[in-house]
Every structure is written in structure tokens, then in C-alpha cells.
Design an enzyme around this catalytic site. Structure first.
Site, PDB file in Angstrom:
ATOM      1  N   PHE A 139       0.858  -1.184   0.000  1.00  0.00           N
ATOM      2  CA  PHE A 139       0.000   0.000   0.000  1.00  0.00           C
ATOM      3  C   PHE A 139       0.888   1.226   0.000  1.00  0.00           C
ATOM      4  O   PHE A 139       1.776   1.357   0.837  1.00  0.00           O
ATOM      5  CB  PHE A 139      -0.918   0.012   1.233  1.00  0.00           C
ATOM      6  CG  PHE A 139      -1.860   1.173   1.222  1.00  0.00           C
ATOM      7  CD1 PHE A 139      -3.023   1.132   0.464  1.00  0.00           C
ATOM      8  CD2 PHE A 139      -1.586   2.333   1.944  1.00  0.00           C
ATOM      9  CE1 PHE A 139      -3.894   2.215   0.428  1.00  0.00           C
ATOM     10  CE2 PHE A 139      -2.453   3.420   1.910  1.00  0.00           C
ATOM     11  CZ  PHE A 139      -3.610   3.361   1.152  1.00  0.00           C
ATOM     12  N   ASP A 224       9.255   2.656   1.438  1.00  0.00           N
ATOM     13  CA  ASP A 224       8.107   3.402   1.944  1.00  0.00           C
ATOM     14  C   ASP A 224       8.035   3.119   3.442  1.00  0.00           C
ATOM     15  O   ASP A 224       7.611   2.050   3.876  1.00  0.00           O
ATOM     16  CB  ASP A 224       6.836   2.931   1.219  1.00  0.00           C
ATOM     17  CG  ASP A 224       5.582   3.604   1.756  1.00  0.00           C
ATOM     18  OD1 ASP A 224       5.631   4.152   2.874  1.00  0.00           O
ATOM     19  OD2 ASP A 224       4.544   3.548   1.072  1.00  0.00           O
ATOM     20  N   LYS A 253       2.945  10.122   8.360  1.00  0.00           N
ATOM     21  CA  LYS A 253       2.276   9.639   9.572  1.00  0.00           C
ATOM     22  C   LYS A 253       2.912  10.182  10.861  1.00  0.00           C
ATOM     23  O   LYS A 253       2.690  11.321  11.201  1.00  0.00           O
ATOM     24  CB  LYS A 253       2.238   8.110   9.562  1.00  0.00           C
ATOM     25  CG  LYS A 253       1.195   7.559   8.571  1.00  0.00           C
ATOM     26  CD  LYS A 253       0.941   6.092   8.827  1.00  0.00           C
ATOM     27  CE  LYS A 253      -0.063   5.469   7.882  1.00  0.00           C
ATOM     28  NZ  LYS A 253      -1.455   5.668   8.273  1.00  0.00           N
TER      29      LYS A 253
HETATM   30  C1  LIG Z   1       2.995   2.341   3.816  1.00  0.00           C
HETATM   31  C2  LIG Z   1       2.082   3.489   3.491  1.00  0.00           C
HETATM   32  N1  LIG Z   1       2.342   4.261   2.438  1.00  0.00           N
HETATM   33  C3  LIG Z   1       1.568   5.314   2.114  1.00  0.00           C
HETATM   34  C4  LIG Z   1       0.449   5.622   2.853  1.00  0.00           C
HETATM   35  C5  LIG Z   1      -0.405   6.797   2.457  1.00  0.00           C
HETATM   36  O1  LIG Z   1      -0.265   7.842   3.364  1.00  0.00           O
HETATM   37  P1  LIG Z   1      -1.342   9.014   3.412  1.00  0.00           P
HETATM   38  O2  LIG Z   1      -2.641   8.407   3.808  1.00  0.00           O
HETATM   39  O3  LIG Z   1      -0.788   9.984   4.429  1.00  0.00           O
HETATM   40  O4  LIG Z   1      -1.406   9.616   2.042  1.00  0.00           O
HETATM   41  C6  LIG Z   1       0.129   4.830   3.960  1.00  0.00           C
HETATM   42  C7  LIG Z   1      -1.096   5.102   4.745  1.00  0.00           C
HETATM   43  O5  LIG Z   1      -1.654   4.245   5.398  1.00  0.00           O
HETATM   44  C8  LIG Z   1       0.961   3.733   4.291  1.00  0.00           C
HETATM   45  O6  LIG Z   1       0.691   2.939   5.340  1.00  0.00           O
END
Ligand SMILES: Cc1ncc(COP(=O)(O)O)c(C=O)c1O
Length: 408
Positions: A139, A224, A253
Site C-alpha cells: 500500500f 516506503d 504519519k
Molecule cells: C505504507 C504506506 N504508504 C503510504 C500511505 C499513504 O499515506 P497518506 O494516507 O498519508 O497519504 C500509507 C497510509 O496508510 C501507508 O501505510
């Protein structure tokens, strides 16, 4: 205008239905406790989905925000500002990175990273080297590019056509990655622990293999760390434990402890490809967000704080194992630090919402990670007593769901 009465029902009246929030409206938080409109108190094992790393209304963060709010709120990137420069300096001191790009969310940090890896390959090799490889169940956000790189089909469905040149392979399968890589690969993108995909840690050996394959194919490695970063795993970033450095790292986050901020970290060489005018964001590097994030980073990068996160992992697992011995709902408890997943047994698959509702009734805020995993991502400074108390509430919730039986 008169004072408006709003309740959970108002959500269904005036909000786009892309979310389905729980049946209560929180109004106040302090540390790991939250109170709703009716004054009911909850222990928070969600941390705002791995965001409120220092709890609600943390006095140090409140102070940083208040002080900055009296000085300067916003400038745009036509000017730089002291909080942004101090935060970038600190992040480069603490990590592999030489350069930082600020934005407002995880999705935007990844958008910047994915544009950077394409542009780097374009600048250094040519347009044919544009393929991005990522992993199934991964994700990476909800923008069109990030749902395309993300390995979950359901988030792309209906939004096609999506960006091309992206391949998804099985996570933790080095042979599959090897077969997919070529000289057209510009980058491999991965989460050190797949979060939304179900709290699935990458095997250290796999991560080392990914790094080697990237080097062989002159491709960049993007971590990520939006969910795993800023102390969540008991290391400031998860890559630090794995001993493998990426070329690009995305973080959001917990970085702002609840104030929206994201960042992409990279090396001097890669950063050259995002030259003047190539990318941007009106709010990115906003002084309010950066002032709060600097306080977060300085607090969480402390060795003792990180060691304590690792210790509390043990306490969580111990408590979950105890509950599981009694009720037998989990096939496995996994994760690192305070990112913990309880993988439900087959007969409970798809019934995470029942556990969440039962936990809420007992005064516990809980998460799922996909249809088969209950997830816990509390504040990193949650106390041992709060963990034990939350687990007592969880045990009562599990007992109630189990007594009613599986609906599978
Ligand atoms: C691993 C990862 N990447 C990207 C995101 C996306 O972040 P945002 O919701 O702040 O755009 C998340 C959100 O849960 C995530 O867990």
C-alpha cells in the site's frame, strides 16, 4: 449562525461516503486516552493509524505548535523557513539521506518518490528505463500513481486508465523479483513491513537480495517507511535494523505526531534529478508542521525511547498470546515494535469489524489491516499499565465476540 449540533449521523448526511467511521465521535484526547461526545473514555491502541506517536495533546508538541503559531504560519516555497531547515538538517543527520523534500502526506511523499525515480532514470539513462516494480498487497497511498504502484487491485478498480510501466510481484520472493527485473527497471518500491497488507515483515535476507538486484540493474531502491518510520518498529527507521540503505525513503504519519506532514529523503545524486521547477507543493515545508515534526523527531530518536518501544513489543505479544490461549482466535501474532498484527484464524476472516465494534463498546480503540488481521499501532509512549488495561478490555471484547460465534 447558531451553534450546530453534530453527531455521528451528521457524517452520513454531509460527508462523501468513502469512509465509514465508528459509531462515536471523539472530542478530546490526552496521551493514550480519548473521550467521546458522551464522555465515554477509551484507550487508544490505534494511534490515529500509526500517527499519534507521542499520544494526544502531548505537552511538548502543543508547546512547539503554540510557539510557532505566534511567529509564522505559512510562506509558500518562494521563501524557505527556519523550522523546515532545522528539520531537514536533523533528518539528514539521523539517516542515510543528504537531501529532503517536504510535503503534507504519505501519498504525496510517494508521489514525489515515484516521480523522482522515473526522472533519475530518464536523466541518467533514457526514457525506456521507466519501469517500477512493487509488491502484491503493498500500500502506497490513494493518488492515481500511488494506487497504481500499490499492490492491491481493489484500490485501482474503476479509476482506470492508470499510469503504466508498473509490475507487481510476490513479496518476500526474491526469485520472482529477479525474473521481473531488467535494465528497463528504474526502481523497486517496498515497505519494510507491509502495513495495510496485513503487518507482513520483509525477510532480512530478501531485503539484502533486493538491494543487490537493484545495484545489478542500476535501479533505485525506495523504502516506503510511512507506517514503519519514526520509531514505530523500535528503530528510528526500520531500514536501520535491516542494515540495508535505500536510495529514497518516504516518511509521513508519525513524523508530525498528528500534524499533517510528509517527506521524501534521498541522496545528493538522486536529488539532482528534481531540479528547480520540476516538482512542488504549496504547503510542503510549512513552518507549523516542521516545528512540530522537529520536536517529534528529537523526542523519538532518543535511544532509550526506541529501546522502550522494543520492550513494549514483548508486553503486547505476551498479553495477546495469553488472550489467544484462552480464545484461540489468532493463527499468528506478528510485527515489530508497536506495529502489531493478530492474524485471525480462517473462521474469523472478514469479521474484523465485529472485534472493532466489541472493543469500542469495552472502551478500546482498535484497527484492522485488511480483512484477516487485527492491528495495534498505539502511541510509542503508551505506559505498561495502559497496555495491560487495554488488553483487559480487549479480552472482554474477544470473549463477547467468541461467545456469539463466527459468522463465517
Ligand atoms: C505504507 C504506506 N504508504 C503510504 C500511505 C499513504 O499515506 P497518506 O494516507 O498519508 O497519504 C500509507 C497510509 O496508510 C501507508 O501505510
Amino acid at each position: 449562525m447558531t451553534e450546530q449540533n453534530v453527531t455521528r449521523a451528521t457524517f452520513d448526511e454531509v460527508m462523501v461516503p468513502n469512509y465509514k467511521p465508528q459509531d462515536m465521535v471523539p472530542v478530546r484526547g490526552e496521551g493514550s486516552r480519548v473521550w467521546d461526545q458522551n464522555g465515554k473514555e477509551y484507550l487508544d491502541f490505534t494511534g490515529g493509524i500509526a500517527v499519534n506517536a507521542l499520544g494526544h495533546a502531548n505537552p511538548r508538541l502543543v508547546k512547539a505548535l503554540q510557539e510557532q503559531s505566534e511567529k509564522l504560519w505559512h510562506l509558500s516555497n518562494v521563501y524557505t523557513n527556519e523550522p523546515a531547515l532545522k528539520l531537514a538538517k536533523r533528518l539528514t543527520e539521523l539517516t542515510f539521506a543528504d537531501k529532503v523534500f517536504f510535503c503534507n502526506s504519505g501519498g504525496e511523499a510517494n508521489e514525489a518518490a515515484f516521480k523522482l525515480v522515473r526522472k533519475y532514470a530518464y536523466d541518467n539513462v533514457g526514457p525506456e528505463k521507466h519501469e517500477i516494480i512493487s509488491f502484491r498487497q503493498s500500500f502506497h497511498g490513494r493518488t492515481l500513481f500511488t494506487v497504481s504502484v500499490g499492490g492491491q487491485e481493489k484500490y485501482r478498480k474503476g479509476f482506470e486508465p492508470v499510469p503504466e510501466g508498473i509490475t507487481h510481484v510476490e513479496f518476500n520472493n526474491l526469485e520472482a523479483l529477479k525474473a521481473a527485473m531488467s535494465d528497463r527497471t528504474c526502481a523497486v518500491v517496498m515497505e519494510p513491513i507491509q502495513g495495510e497488507g496485513g503487518i507482513i515483515p520483509a525477510d532480512p535476507e530478501f531485503v539484502r537480495g533486493v538491494r543487490e538486484l537493484c545495484d545489478q540493474h542500476n535501479a533505485l531502491l525506495v523504502f516506503d517507511e510511512i507506517q514503519t518510520g519514526v520509531g514505530r518498529t523500535g528503530h528510528f527507521y526500520a531500514y536501520m535494523e535491516l542494515g540495508v540503505e535505500p536510495d529514497v525513503l518516504t516518511t509521513a504519519k508519525a513524523l508530525g505526531g498528528g500534524f499533517p506532514i510528509g517527506a521524501m529523503l534521498t541522496t545528493d545524486k538522486c536529488a539532482e534529478s528534481l531540479g528547480f521547477g520540476t516538482h512542488g507543493s504549496t504547503y510542503g515545508g510549512n513552518p507549523l508542521g516542521c516545528a512540530v515534526a522537529l520536536e517529534v523527531v528529537n523526542t523519538i530518536s532518543d535511544e532509550q525511547m526506541l529501546a522502550d518501544v522494543q520492550r513494549k513489543h514483548g508486553l503486547f505479544v505476551e498479553e495477546l498470546d495469553r488472550i489467544n490461549r484462552e480464545h484461540g482466535i489468532f493463527e499468528e501474532v506478528r510485527g515489530k515494535g508497536l506495529l502489531i498484527g493478530g492474524a485471525l484464524k480462517q473462521e474469523w476472516h472478514g469479521q474484523g469489524a465485529r472485534f472493532l465494534a466489541a472493543a469500542r463498546a469495552e472502551g478500546l480503540m482498535l484497527l484492522v489491516a485488511g480483512p484477516q488481521v487485527l492491528r495495534m499501532a498505539p502511541a510509542l509512549n503508551i505506559s505498561d499499565d495502559e497496555i495491560r488495561e487495554g488488553m483487559q478490555r480487549f479480552a472482554r471484547a474477544v470473549a463477547k465476540v467468541v461467545a456469539k460465534g463466527s459468522e463465517a
